[in-house]
Motif scaffolding. Structure first.
Motif, PDB file in Angstrom:
ATOM      1  N   PHE A  78       0.825  -1.213   0.000  1.00  0.00           N
ATOM      2  CA  PHE A  78       0.000   0.000   0.000  1.00  0.00           C
ATOM      3  C   PHE A  78       0.859   1.263   0.000  1.00  0.00           C
ATOM      4  O   PHE A  78       0.628   2.185  -0.804  1.00  0.00           O
ATOM      5  N   GLY A 105      -5.357   6.681   8.520  1.00  0.00           N
ATOM      6  CA  GLY A 105      -6.198   5.560   8.141  1.00  0.00           C
ATOM      7  C   GLY A 105      -6.507   4.656   9.319  1.00  0.00           C
ATOM      8  O   GLY A 105      -7.628   4.165   9.475  1.00  0.00           O
ATOM      9  N   THR A 118     -10.212   3.941  11.078  1.00  0.00           N
ATOM     10  CA  THR A 118     -10.639   2.551  11.247  1.00  0.00           C
ATOM     11  C   THR A 118     -11.109   2.281  12.667  1.00  0.00           C
ATOM     12  O   THR A 118     -12.132   1.614  12.890  1.00  0.00           O
ATOM     13  N   MET A 121     -13.117   1.338   4.749  1.00  0.00           N
ATOM     14  CA  MET A 121     -12.056   1.505   3.755  1.00  0.00           C
ATOM     15  C   MET A 121     -12.186   2.842   3.028  1.00  0.00           C
ATOM     16  O   MET A 121     -11.196   3.578   2.881  1.00  0.00           O
ATOM     17  N   MET A 165      -9.577   5.991   3.277  1.00  0.00           N
ATOM     18  CA  MET A 165      -8.947   6.556   2.081  1.00  0.00           C
ATOM     19  C   MET A 165      -9.233   8.044   1.957  1.00  0.00           C
ATOM     20  O   MET A 165      -8.353   8.831   1.578  1.00  0.00           O
ATOM     21  N   GLY A 169      -6.290  -8.389   3.867  1.00  0.00           N
ATOM     22  CA  GLY A 169      -5.666  -7.137   3.469  1.00  0.00           C
ATOM     23  C   GLY A 169      -4.637  -7.362   2.376  1.00  0.00           C
ATOM     24  O   GLY A 169      -4.432  -6.503   1.510  1.00  0.00           O
ATOM     25  N   SER A 187      -5.414  -3.775  -5.427  1.00  0.00           N
ATOM     26  CA  SER A 187      -5.112  -2.342  -5.546  1.00  0.00           C
ATOM     27  C   SER A 187      -3.963  -2.099  -6.516  1.00  0.00           C
ATOM     28  O   SER A 187      -4.002  -1.156  -7.316  1.00  0.00           O
ATOM     29  N   LEU A 219      -4.259   5.550  -0.886  1.00  0.00           N
ATOM     30  CA  LEU A 219      -3.574   4.257  -0.882  1.00  0.00           C
ATOM     31  C   LEU A 219      -2.751   4.069   0.393  1.00  0.00           C
ATOM     32  O   LEU A 219      -2.750   2.980   0.984  1.00  0.00           O
ATOM     33  N   LEU A 256      -4.855   3.079   3.341  1.00  0.00           N
ATOM     34  CA  LEU A 256      -5.283   1.677   3.348  1.00  0.00           C
ATOM     35  C   LEU A 256      -4.309   0.795   4.125  1.00  0.00           C
ATOM     36  O   LEU A 256      -4.696  -0.251   4.650  1.00  0.00           O
ATOM     37  N   PHE A 280      -5.509   1.042   7.619  1.00  0.00           N
ATOM     38  CA  PHE A 280      -6.743   0.268   7.733  1.00  0.00           C
ATOM     39  C   PHE A 280      -6.451  -1.225   7.824  1.00  0.00           C
ATOM     40  O   PHE A 280      -6.989  -1.932   8.684  1.00  0.00           O
ATOM     41  N   SER A 281      -5.587  -1.733   6.947  1.00  0.00           N
ATOM     42  CA  SER A 281      -5.322  -3.168   6.918  1.00  0.00           C
ATOM     43  C   SER A 281      -4.601  -3.639   8.177  1.00  0.00           C
ATOM     44  O   SER A 281      -4.855  -4.742   8.679  1.00  0.00           O
TER      45      SER A 281
END
Length: 349
Positions: free
Chosen positions: A70, A95, A99, A119, A123, A199, A206, A254, A257, A260-261
């Motif tokens: 990412f 991010g 989350t 998500m 972003m 993820g 992605s 990006l 993310l 987030f992951s």
């Protein structure tokens, strides 16, 4: 000495210099390993074995590679348009904040809806964070290297304030950490009992989507044109500032993310050590991939493998695991030189 641009480097030349960069890196690292009193071949074997010598090792490597894909994509997209985004670390943490805010029960939605909503929100936050430096660059000529770099420290301090305040888990025994995200906000594991989560799949998808955008869309063409020659792009009618804004939105999103992951798929909550420097390592990943979105996948796995393998190697060969940092940094420097020699030839006066 002067640099003369090459009109169209051949495929052989394009491949030769990166391979030479890898060989140079291995040679230089071998000298350090010898100085440490170990065999270079033994160390390289142990690194490879520690990174992919078992299912557990391979899973750990892919897990570590997920946020690197990412952040590598974020840097590759920005650098392609000559937007020097050094703030992927800040965008990652933003991010993660989003989350946690949305994933701890704020939205009573089923998992199939909640995860995409989080998500998109993550972003949007990352995109907004990079939009500020992009506006300062295009409107006032402020160097985005400085603004994005300083935002890393500002956001990290902001996250620290949140974890000591409104986001602090009251059941966390005083540790600066957030509450756990609810089950509906967690990414499922690809292999039960292992740390690898979906993820990684999102990261691969992605990378493919970014490649399609860069190669097959008008936006991708505009980004490449602005990166090659902004004045020329402006002359043919491309709105350079608008392209920079779009690039910033995509790059920041990006990078977010990655946060987030890590929260939704691996950690489950937000802490100050969410990232051991994934945002900065994303620069290495992108440069090793020569800013190719599909190449980012391979380079992220390579960098992750070095770090994972170095931990196992250090215990077996008694060589400090910091050799991994030296190897990654050296590979970046040699690859930058390789890219330079691929695009330019040296003329001696």
């Amino acid at each position: 000495m002067r640099l003369e641009p090459k009109s169209a480097p051949s495929l052989a030349v394009t491949l030769m210099f990166p391979l030479a960069a890898i060989a140079t890196t291995l040679f230089l690292i071998s000298l350090l390993v010898l100085a440490a009193g170990a065999s270079p071949l033994s160390v390289f074997y142990l690194v490879a074995k520690g990174a992919a010598g078992s299912q557990f090792a391979l899973v750990e490597t892919l897990t570590r590679a997920t946020p690197l894909i990412f952040t590598g994509l974020a840097v590759a997209v920005a650098f392609r348009a000559k937007l020097w985004n050094i703030g992927a670390e800040a965008q990652l943490y933003i991010g993660g904040v989003v989350t946690v805010v949305l994933g701890t029960g704020a939205l009573p939605l089923p998992s199939v809806i909640l995860i995409p909503v989080i998500m998109i929100a993550a972003m949007a936050a990352g995109a907004a964070l990079l939009l500020g430096p992009a506006v300062l660059k295009t409107r006032f000529g402020v160097d985005e290297v400085v603004t994005t770099l300083l935002l890393n420290f500002i956001v990290l301090l902001f996250v620290s304030m949140l974890l000591e305040g409104v986001l602090k888990d009251s059941m966390g025994l005083g540790w600066p950490q957030s509450q756990k995200v609810i089950a509906e906000a967690q990414l499922p594991r690809i292999i039960q009992g292992k740390r690898l989560h979906y993820g990684f799949v999102i990261a691969i998808v992605s990378a493919v989507l970014v490649w399609l955008v860069m190669k097959k869309t008008v936006l991708g063409y505009e980004m490449r044109a602005v990166g090659h020659n902004p004045e020329g792009a402006r002359f043919v009618g491309i709105l350079v500032n608008r392209t920079m804004m779009k690039t910033a939105l995509l790059s920041g999103g990006l990078a977010a993310l990655a946060g987030f992951s890590e929260v939704s798929g691996l950690k489950g909550n937000l802490t100050l050590d969410l990232s051991p420097g994934y945002g900065y390592s994303g620069i290495v990943v992108a440069m090793l991939a020569m800013l190719n979105p599909l190449g980012v996948i391979a380079s992220a796995i390579f960098v992750a493998g070095i770090f994972v393998g170095a931990d196992a190697m250090s215990r077996a060969a008694k060589v400090p695991s910091y050799i991994a940092d030296v190897m990654v940094a050296t590979s970046l420097l040699t690859m930058v030189v390789a890219i330079l020699l691929t695009r330019y030839r040296i003329r001696w006066r």
